[in-house]
Scaffold this active site. Structure first.
Site, PDB file in Angstrom:
ATOM      1  N   ARG A  64       0.859  -1.248   0.057  1.00 27.65           N
ATOM      2  CA  ARG A  64       0.262  -0.113   0.174  1.00 27.65           C
ATOM      3  C   ARG A  64       0.927   1.003   0.072  1.00 27.65           C
ATOM      4  NH1 ARG A  64      -3.150   3.096   4.137  1.00 27.65           N
ATOM      5  NH2 ARG A  64      -5.132   3.627   3.247  1.00 27.65           N
ATOM      6  N   HIS A  68       0.268   4.371  -2.647  1.00 31.79           N
ATOM      7  CA  HIS A  68      -0.010   5.717  -2.155  1.00 31.79           C
ATOM      8  C   HIS A  68       1.044   6.711  -2.329  1.00 31.79           C
ATOM      9  CE1 HIS A  68      -3.609   5.167   0.580  1.00 31.79           C
ATOM     10  NE2 HIS A  68      -3.659   4.255  -0.168  1.00 31.79           N
ATOM     11  N   ASN A  96      -3.943   8.652   4.540  1.00 34.60           N
ATOM     12  CA  ASN A  96      -2.736   7.992   5.102  1.00 34.60           C
ATOM     13  C   ASN A  96      -2.744   8.066   6.658  1.00 34.60           C
ATOM     14  OD1 ASN A  96      -1.407   7.164   2.683  1.00 34.60           O
ATOM     15  ND2 ASN A  96      -0.420   9.315   2.703  1.00 34.60           N
ATOM     16  N   HIS A 196      -6.361  -6.040  -2.380  1.00 36.53           N
ATOM     17  CA  HIS A 196      -7.177  -6.271  -1.307  1.00 36.53           C
ATOM     18  C   HIS A 196      -7.447  -7.562  -0.826  1.00 36.53           C
ATOM     19  CE1 HIS A 196      -8.885  -1.854  -1.443  1.00 36.53           C
ATOM     20  NE2 HIS A 196      -7.575  -1.903  -1.109  1.00 36.53           N
TER      21      HIS A 196
END
Length: 323
Positions: A64, A68, A96, A196
């Site tokens: 992740r 990001h 975040n 996910h």
């Protein structure tokens, strides 16, 4: 004579085409550190393996971080920067705060890499390699990571908050548009959403879905409510697995859950809700090889988003602050 002249003009035209359409990502290569840091990949792999063996969720957290990082001003390591007197970074942004994690693991990887080849490898590249190893260690595909990114000297809270990272409340069109803005197709988006299959989400991210949405399997919603109270501010940070069946194994179970209306986030279930991406979800649910292949290809494309190369940026000594 005419032939040689026309050949010359074609050659020149192609030359100009390369000059004017060449992307900085073209400067990335899978063997970028083969001479300057030959032990890099194994060094990162052993550090990631150690971190994931201590906490399986860490694999999802490292993956992740790379996502990001890349979606905010490109894959430049900016997400790793702590706030300074001259800028407020990305760590406290909406996408975040209270959720981005694994920074200490990145620090550990960086220190180990610095021991074998000081001042050579960027933090942005460490994130890309750590993401690949995290997926592979948890049973997913591997791929050849393109390297040669350099680190940004600054970070932007405003950029991280600007909506470039799609929120869990996203509509399908917003997801498609946000990914297309980064050069990623709807197919890439659906494949990357398969990340996910690992990791956890906070109650605040799925509360509205489990209490107010109708396209959710009733027993699944009831189970999730047990650890996520309806009242805002109550249990906001309580965690639930994004894939309740195999939360620490990278597989295609995520898509099978979507077929049964057991997607945890609104932005998960919207991928299979009578829209244009339904067929892709069905394909990935029934064919893990196709999913793994498409996921790996999409990760390589994501890693190409606006890297700093050449003399741009720097190679940070400490991933948390500019040199």
């Amino acid at each position: 004579m005419a032939f040689s002249f026309s050949s010359l003009m074609v050659t020149l035209a192609l030359g100009f085409l390369v000059v004017f359409t060449g992307k900085s990502s073209a400067q990335l290569s899978t063997n970028f550190y083969s001479k300057t840091c030959p032990k890099l990949l194994n060094t990162v792999k052993s550090a990631v393996q150690s971190a994931v063996s201590k906490e399986r969720r860490m694999g999802a957290s490292l993956l992740r971080l790379h996502f990001h990082d890349c979606f905010v001003n490109g894959c430049d390591g900016s997400i790793l920067l702590d706030d300074t007197s001259s800028f407020t970074g990305e760590k406290t942004s909406g996408p975040n705060i209270n959720s981005a994690r694994g920074f200490e693991v990145v620090d550990d990887i960086k220190s180990k890499v610095e021991k074998v080849c000081p001042g050579v490898v960027s933090c942005a590249d460490i994130l890309a390699i750590a993401a690949r190893h995290s997926v592979a260690i948890l049973g997913g595909p591997s791929w050849n990571v393109k390297l040669g990114r350099r680190d940004s000297k600054t970070a932007s809270l405003a950029a991280a908050n600007s909506g470039v990272i799609p929120p869990p409340t996203s509509t399908l069109s917003n997801l498609i548009n946000r990914f297309q803005a980064k050069g990623l197709s709807a197919k890439d988006m659906v494949a990357l959403s398969g990340a996910h299959t690992i990791g956890q989400a906070r109650c605040v991210a799925f509360r509205n879905r489990i209490y107010n949405e109708s396209n959710i399997e009733s027993s699944f919603a009831k189970n999730r409510r047990g650890n996520c109270p309806r009242a805002t501010g109550s249990g906001d940070n309580n965690l639930a697995p994004l894939d309740f069946q195999s939360p620490n194994k990278f597989d295609n179970q995520y898509y099978k859950h979507l077929l049964n209306q057991k997607g945890l986030l609104h932005s998960d279930q919207i991928l299979f809700n009578g829209g244009s991406t339904d067929s892709l979800v069905s394909t990935y649910a029934s064919n893990s090889k196709t999913f793994n292949s498409d996921f790996a290809a999409a990760m390589i494309k994501m890693g190409d988003i606006s890297p700093l190369t050449g003399s741009s940026g720097e190679i940070r000594k400490n991933c948390r602050r500019p040199n």
